[in-house]
Design an enzyme around this catalytic site. Sequence first.
Site, PDB file in Angstrom:
ATOM      1  CD  GLN A  29      -1.734   1.194   5.006  1.00  0.00           C
ATOM      2  OE1 GLN A  29      -1.189   2.992   4.669  1.00  0.00           O
ATOM      3  NE2 GLN A  29      -0.391   0.684   5.066  1.00  0.00           N
ATOM      4  CB  ALA A  37       2.157   7.324   0.688  1.00  0.00           C
ATOM      5  N   GLY A  85       6.591  -3.624  -2.919  1.00  0.00           N
ATOM      6  CA  GLY A  85       6.743  -1.990  -3.010  1.00  0.00           C
ATOM      7  C   GLY A  85       7.312  -1.425  -4.110  1.00  0.00           C
ATOM      8  NE  ARG A  86      11.834   0.893  -1.830  1.00  0.00           N
ATOM      9  CZ  ARG A  86      12.692   1.334  -1.097  1.00  0.00           C
ATOM     10  NH1 ARG A  86      14.160   1.953  -1.248  1.00  0.00           N
ATOM     11  NH2 ARG A  86      13.953   0.527  -0.436  1.00  0.00           N
ATOM     12  N   PRO A 132       0.200  -1.320  -0.384  1.00  0.00           N
ATOM     13  CG  PRO A 132      -0.223  -0.630   2.390  1.00  0.00           C
ATOM     14  CD  PRO A 132       0.881  -1.622   1.371  1.00  0.00           C
ATOM     15  CG  ASN A 179       7.131  -4.804   2.316  1.00  0.00           C
ATOM     16  OD1 ASN A 179       6.983  -3.356   2.919  1.00  0.00           O
ATOM     17  ND2 ASN A 179       7.145  -5.078   1.479  1.00  0.00           N
ATOM     18  N   GLY A 180      10.264  -5.569   2.262  1.00  0.00           N
ATOM     19  CA  GLY A 180      11.225  -5.028   1.920  1.00  0.00           C
ATOM     20  C   GLY A 180      12.610  -5.370   1.200  1.00  0.00           C
ATOM     21  CB  CYS A 193       3.192   5.349   7.521  1.00  0.00           C
ATOM     22  SG  CYS A 193       3.981   7.010   6.932  1.00  0.00           S
TER      23      CYS A 193
END
Length: 364
Positions: free
Chosen positions: A70, A18, A224-225, A16, A200-201, A100
């Site tokens: 979220q 932002a 994510g990225r 998720p 995650n990461g 976050c």
Amino acid sequence: MKIGRFDLPNRVFAAPMAGIADRPFRQLCRELGAGYAVGEMTTADPRLRASRKTSRRLCTDGEQGPIAVQLAGADPLVLADAARHAVDSGAQIIDINMGCPAKKVCNAACGSALLRDEALVARIIESVVSAVAVPVTLKLRTGWSPQLRNAVRICHMAESGGIQMLALHGRTRACGFRGNAEYDTIAEVKTRVRIPVIANGDIDTPEKAQYVLTHTGADAVMIGRAAQMRPWIFREIDHFLRNGTKKPPITIAEARPLLLRYLDAHYSHHGELIGARSARKRIHFLARGLLGGARLCERVNQTEDCANQRRALDEFLLESAARHPFFEYIDAAESLDVEQASRTYLHDRALSEKQKFPSQLRPH
């Protein structure tokens, strides 16, 4: 795996992010193999509920489920009210943000700042879980700082409080996105709870996803990225986890209609002005590392017109496809993979043509 009553098709999830994980991006990720996609962080503050930004973030019209919203906040009662409102608006899963690291979020005692107050974490979990009849999940970091890694305690507390899934980023708040994610804390959490744990990461290749799952024992990975640059990474990882082999890279011809449809959905979702401005960032990420990507970014930067932006991306894709069937990356390792995939693709295409037109290709 399952979240509540929802069976998920695979173990590769979209994070998720932002400002990124809006409805069009989630739809693109699902189309390209993500088994689950969580909506971008949305404030729980009821005063902002009618704002254009919050309304867009809560908009799930026509979205493929399960729909996960979220929420970010620091007040248990406000978060509970926001959760009820989100469910009334179509949310099927509520995710609480305690991960976050942004200053403006942490300065409001939200996001990963909550990890400093374990008693407040417990009250938030109890309040939100009791407020809604849908599954509640939690996204968090390993702690506030390397000296305060308390994810094991918080995750155990979350399970006791009724949280049904944990997504754990392998950094503390103090780390931001610097350095390398560590997975030992995720592995320890997995040994202490019975609910699903998502790692995650820094997961940016199929091999890295397999390593992280093996090292941590996690039930799934969350991307994510890396998905901003290569949204097709979801299907690549899923294929690798299922078969142990690398899936051939996506062809430009296959990616082109997906990316253009995504841009159209983005413009429709955000409107002409905001859509054109926010699409720049999306196109920049897609162009990162690609041969000719810098020129594409220059063209996109020079216009705030959606049609011109779309035309710039389309022309870039057509020009790239005319030169090579696959995306060409400047990085040497990526270029090697693309070259190998190209040889395989051209060989397979020649075989296919021979099978379709044997009389034309048969020597006389």
